[in-house]
Design a protein around this motif. Structure first.
Motif, PDB file in Angstrom:
ATOM      1  N   GLU A 122      67.143  46.894  10.913  1.00  0.00           N
ATOM      2  CA  GLU A 122      68.129  47.731  11.612  1.00  0.00           C
ATOM      3  C   GLU A 122      69.522  47.592  11.018  1.00  0.00           C
ATOM      4  O   GLU A 122      70.280  48.558  10.990  1.00  0.00           O
ATOM      5  CB  GLU A 122      68.162  47.387  13.101  1.00  0.00           C
ATOM      6  N   LYS A 126      67.695  50.142   6.964  1.00  0.00           N
ATOM      7  CA  LYS A 126      67.768  51.412   7.703  1.00  0.00           C
ATOM      8  C   LYS A 126      69.130  52.078   7.495  1.00  0.00           C
ATOM      9  O   LYS A 126      69.205  53.285   7.244  1.00  0.00           O
ATOM     10  CB  LYS A 126      67.505  51.189   9.187  1.00  0.00           C
ATOM     11  N   ARG A 127      70.184  51.297   7.576  1.00  0.00           N
ATOM     12  CA  ARG A 127      71.526  51.854   7.367  1.00  0.00           C
ATOM     13  C   ARG A 127      71.695  52.365   5.939  1.00  0.00           C
ATOM     14  O   ARG A 127      72.256  53.431   5.714  1.00  0.00           O
ATOM     15  CB  ARG A 127      72.586  50.806   7.662  1.00  0.00           C
ATOM     16  N   TRP A 129      69.320  53.302   3.696  1.00  0.00           N
ATOM     17  CA  TRP A 129      68.485  54.462   3.382  1.00  0.00           C
ATOM     18  C   TRP A 129      68.949  55.715   4.115  1.00  0.00           C
ATOM     19  O   TRP A 129      68.671  56.827   3.675  1.00  0.00           O
ATOM     20  CB  TRP A 129      67.007  54.157   3.625  1.00  0.00           C
ATOM     21  N   THR A 130      69.686  55.556   5.185  1.00  0.00           N
ATOM     22  CA  THR A 130      70.266  56.715   5.864  1.00  0.00           C
ATOM     23  C   THR A 130      71.242  57.427   4.933  1.00  0.00           C
ATOM     24  O   THR A 130      71.390  58.648   4.992  1.00  0.00           O
ATOM     25  CB  THR A 130      70.954  56.270   7.176  1.00  0.00           C
ATOM     26  N   ARG A 131      71.873  56.673   4.053  1.00  0.00           N
ATOM     27  CA  ARG A 131      72.771  57.278   3.064  1.00  0.00           C
ATOM     28  C   ARG A 131      71.985  58.169   2.101  1.00  0.00           C
ATOM     29  O   ARG A 131      72.445  59.236   1.709  1.00  0.00           O
ATOM     30  CB  ARG A 131      73.525  56.194   2.301  1.00  0.00           C
ATOM     31  N   VAL A 133      69.191  59.662   2.802  1.00  0.00           N
ATOM     32  CA  VAL A 133      68.763  60.811   3.598  1.00  0.00           C
ATOM     33  C   VAL A 133      69.830  61.906   3.569  1.00  0.00           C
ATOM     34  O   VAL A 133      69.530  63.082   3.360  1.00  0.00           O
ATOM     35  CB  VAL A 133      68.441  60.386   5.051  1.00  0.00           C
ATOM     36  N   ALA A 134      71.077  61.519   3.765  1.00  0.00           N
ATOM     37  CA  ALA A 134      72.166  62.498   3.766  1.00  0.00           C
ATOM     38  C   ALA A 134      72.271  63.208   2.416  1.00  0.00           C
ATOM     39  O   ALA A 134      72.472  64.430   2.365  1.00  0.00           O
ATOM     40  CB  ALA A 134      73.489  61.814   4.116  1.00  0.00           C
ATOM     41  N   GLU A 137      69.371  65.613   2.002  1.00  0.00           N
ATOM     42  CA  GLU A 137      69.648  66.828   2.797  1.00  0.00           C
ATOM     43  C   GLU A 137      70.570  67.767   2.029  1.00  0.00           C
ATOM     44  O   GLU A 137      70.381  68.981   2.038  1.00  0.00           O
ATOM     45  CB  GLU A 137      70.268  66.454   4.148  1.00  0.00           C
ATOM     46  N   TRP A 151      64.131  61.972   5.810  1.00  0.00           N
ATOM     47  CA  TRP A 151      63.838  60.552   6.035  1.00  0.00           C
ATOM     48  C   TRP A 151      62.503  60.191   5.407  1.00  0.00           C
ATOM     49  O   TRP A 151      62.378  59.185   4.707  1.00  0.00           O
ATOM     50  CB  TRP A 151      63.844  60.219   7.534  1.00  0.00           C
ATOM     51  N   SER A 154      62.812  60.014   1.654  1.00  0.00           N
ATOM     52  CA  SER A 154      63.453  58.788   1.164  1.00  0.00           C
ATOM     53  C   SER A 154      62.511  57.590   1.285  1.00  0.00           C
ATOM     54  O   SER A 154      62.492  56.727   0.404  1.00  0.00           O
ATOM     55  CB  SER A 154      64.777  58.521   1.882  1.00  0.00           C
TER      56      SER A 154
END
Length: 178
Positions: A122, A126-127, A129-131, A133-134, A137, A151, A154
């Motif tokens: 968490e 997760k933080r 890989w969220t980058r 994802v953006a 997108e 998501w 990635s």
């Protein structure tokens, strides 16, 4: 009461890294970390509430030094193929380092007994890989990549990067990447 400093925090994290790498998660103690850092357990606990928190912070510190710039470079790239290729090579180099492998083995070994794995995931991967994802997108919106769940895309990319080589390294089958 003493004021917390970033210098002391880093000293604690370096001591903790050495203790965790030498003794493993279960064998490491807050007493030994505080002794190596040159302070008291009370000081150590003022920075980190538990051994789990200290372990995760130690891993995240290492990851942030390498992964943050790596994701920043990925985010700045306009060409999808170049971005993924550069990122993939650098990511594989990072996750196959002896130190990262040792910490991942500890998480795997301890993860089912505690919330250590969840806590790490968490606050770190997760933080990060969220980058990605953006950025995926954005590539999709620009028509450089077909539309899909970013998501999932990635996570598939991460799995492709790690796949067999990292598993063999974690298992101790390979001494290093060929």
């Amino acid at each position: 009461m003493r004021v917390k400093t970033e210098e002391k925090r880093k000293c604690i994290l370096e001591a903790a890294k050495a203790v965790f790498l030498e003794r493993g998660f279960l064998g490491a103690s807050m007493a030994e970390v505080s002794a190596r850092a040159g302070g008291s357990k009370q000081t150590l606990y003022s920075y980190f509430a538990s051994k789990d928190d200290l372990f995760v912070a130690t891993m995240l510190e290492k990851g942030a030094k390498i992964m943050d710039p790596l994701f920043t470079t990925f985010e700045a790239e306009d060409d999808l193929r170049t971005a993924l290729s550069r990122f993939g090579r650098a990511f594989l180099s990072f996750v196959s380092s002896d130190e990262v492998l040792a910490f991942r083995r500890m998480i795997i070994a301890e993860g089912f007994r505690s919330n250590l794995g969840q806590l790490f995931y968490e606050n770190g991967p997760k933080r990060s890989w969220t980058r990605m994802v953006a950025k995926l997108e954005q590539f999709m919106a620009e028509g450089k990549m077909r539309r899909a769940d970013p998501w999932r895309a990635s996570m598939h990319f991460q799995a492709l990067c790690e796949a067999r080589p990292v598993m063999r390294l974690l298992e101790g089958v390979l001494p290093s990447l060929p």
